[in-house]
Design a protein around this motif. Structure first.
Motif, short mmCIF file in Angstrom:
data_model
loop_
_atom_site.label_atom_id
_atom_site.label_comp_id
_atom_site.label_asym_id
_atom_site.label_seq_id
_atom_site.Cartn_x
_atom_site.Cartn_y
_atom_site.Cartn_z
N ARG A 81 -30.44 33.41 22.17
CA ARG A 81 -29.03 33.05 22.27
C ARG A 81 -28.91 31.75 23.06
O ARG A 81 -29.59 31.57 24.08
N MET A 82 -28.09 30.85 22.56
CA MET A 82 -27.84 29.57 23.23
C MET A 82 -26.35 29.36 23.32
O MET A 82 -25.58 29.96 22.57
N GLU A 83 -25.96 28.44 24.19
CA GLU A 83 -24.55 28.05 24.32
C GLU A 83 -24.46 26.54 24.32
O GLU A 83 -25.24 25.87 25.00
N LEU A 84 -23.54 26.01 23.54
CA LEU A 84 -23.30 24.57 23.48
C LEU A 84 -21.81 24.30 23.48
O LEU A 84 -21.04 25.06 22.90
N THR A 85 -21.43 23.21 24.11
CA THR A 85 -20.06 22.72 24.04
C THR A 85 -20.08 21.44 23.23
O THR A 85 -20.94 20.59 23.46
N ARG A 132 -25.05 23.85 12.23
CA ARG A 132 -24.13 24.64 11.41
C ARG A 132 -23.88 25.94 12.16
O ARG A 132 -24.81 26.66 12.50
N ILE A 133 -22.62 26.21 12.40
CA ILE A 133 -22.23 27.40 13.14
C ILE A 133 -21.76 28.46 12.15
O ILE A 133 -20.78 28.25 11.43
N ASN A 134 -22.48 29.57 12.09
CA ASN A 134 -22.12 30.71 11.25
C ASN A 134 -21.54 31.78 12.16
O ASN A 134 -22.26 32.39 12.94
N VAL A 153 -19.62 27.28 21.98
CA VAL A 153 -20.18 28.20 21.00
C VAL A 153 -21.39 28.90 21.59
O VAL A 153 -22.24 28.26 22.23
N ARG A 154 -21.48 30.21 21.36
CA ARG A 154 -22.65 30.99 21.74
C ARG A 154 -23.18 31.65 20.48
O ARG A 154 -22.41 32.27 19.74
N GLY A 155 -24.47 31.51 20.24
CA GLY A 155 -25.04 32.11 19.04
C GLY A 155 -26.55 32.15 19.10
O GLY A 155 -27.16 31.62 20.03
N THR A 156 -27.14 32.80 18.11
CA THR A 156 -28.59 32.89 18.01
C THR A 156 -29.10 31.64 17.30
O THR A 156 -28.72 31.36 16.16
N PHE A 157 -29.95 30.89 17.98
CA PHE A 157 -30.44 29.61 17.48
C PHE A 157 -31.52 29.81 16.42
O PHE A 157 -32.40 30.65 16.56
N ARG A 158 -31.41 29.01 15.35
CA ARG A 158 -32.38 29.07 14.25
C ARG A 158 -32.62 27.66 13.72
O ARG A 158 -31.70 26.84 13.68
N ILE A 159 -33.85 27.39 13.30
CA ILE A 159 -34.21 26.11 12.68
C ILE A 159 -34.62 26.40 11.24
O ILE A 159 -35.44 27.28 10.98
N PHE A 171 -26.56 28.13 14.44
CA PHE A 171 -26.23 29.23 15.35
C PHE A 171 -25.73 30.34 14.43
O PHE A 171 -24.74 30.16 13.72
N ASP A 172 -26.42 31.48 14.44
CA ASP A 172 -25.99 32.62 13.64
C ASP A 172 -25.32 33.65 14.55
O ASP A 172 -25.57 33.67 15.76
N GLU A 173 -24.47 34.48 13.96
CA GLU A 173 -23.75 35.51 14.71
C GLU A 173 -23.04 34.88 15.92
O GLU A 173 -23.06 35.42 17.02
N ALA A 174 -22.44 33.73 15.68
CA ALA A 174 -21.87 32.94 16.76
C ALA A 174 -20.46 33.39 17.13
O ALA A 174 -19.71 33.91 16.31
N GLU A 175 -20.14 33.14 18.40
CA GLU A 175 -18.80 33.35 18.93
C GLU A 175 -18.31 32.00 19.42
O GLU A 175 -19.10 31.19 19.92
#
Length: 186
Positions: A81-85, A132-134, A153-159, A171-175
């Motif tokens: 999980r990561m968070e970005l503004t 891409r934020i999903n 945004v907070r989500g599970t990071f994927r490449i 970011f998957d399953e993002a809030e």
């Protein structure tokens, strides 16, 4: 003769002004107040997670593929999980109209709106930091909210580099939540 003297004096004056301006240019990176490049920007606490995205390199191979050089810190963040503004950029396949609002399920995130706008013409640069934020759940916003939206945004990071023109980072399953101008420092 007087006209020639004035012309020569003007040429000497212009030359002197150019000499003064060129003498202000410093060679190398000796100056502490030199203009930073994107690779040596300093980051505040909200932006520190963007730091590794600035170190990503993309090289377009053909019209559909690109080769990436990705810092190990980002590679090691996959599945976490990561968070970005950053700046939310909406696109029509990721949104649908619901009454007087827009239901968003996918959008792009950039460090700033300026970078989002500048990257339209430089895809190999945009590939470095387009996420891409999903979203986990649809997000209802107004059209006014969508203009210059700064979000956290907070989500599970994927490449996934198979479609680099869309995005290589996800970011998957993002809030998501809006960030006020005071929080961002605008």
């Amino acid at each position: 003769m007087k006209k020639w003297g004035i012309a020569i004096l003007i040429i000497i004056l212009i030359g002197l002004l150019y000499f003064i301006e060129f003498s202000k240019i410093q060679s190398g990176n000796e100056s502490s107040d030199a203009m930073p490049t994107l690779d040596d920007l300093t980051f505040n606490e909200a932006d520190q997670n963007w730091e590794y995205f600035y170190k990503v390199r993309a090289n377009i191979v053909d019209g559909e593929n690109a080769e990436f050089s990705i810092p190990k810190e980002l590679l090691e963040s996959q599945g976490k999980r990561m968070e970005l503004t950053g700046a939310a950029v909406f696109f029509s396949p990721g949104c649908r109209a619901v009454d007087n609002k827009i239901a968003v399920h996918t959008f792009f995130l950039y460090p700033t709106l300026g970078l989002a706008n500048a990257c339209v013409h430089l895809p190999e640069v945009a590939m470095r930091w387009t996420l891409r934020i999903n979203l986990k759940e649809e997000w209802l916003v107004t059209r006014t909210d969508m203009i210059q939206a700064v979000v956290k945004v907070r989500g599970t990071f994927r490449i996934d580099t198979r479609k680099p023109y869309e995005s290589a980072f996800f970011f998957d399953e993002a809030e998501v939540e809006f960030v006020s101008e005071e929080e961002v420092g605008l």
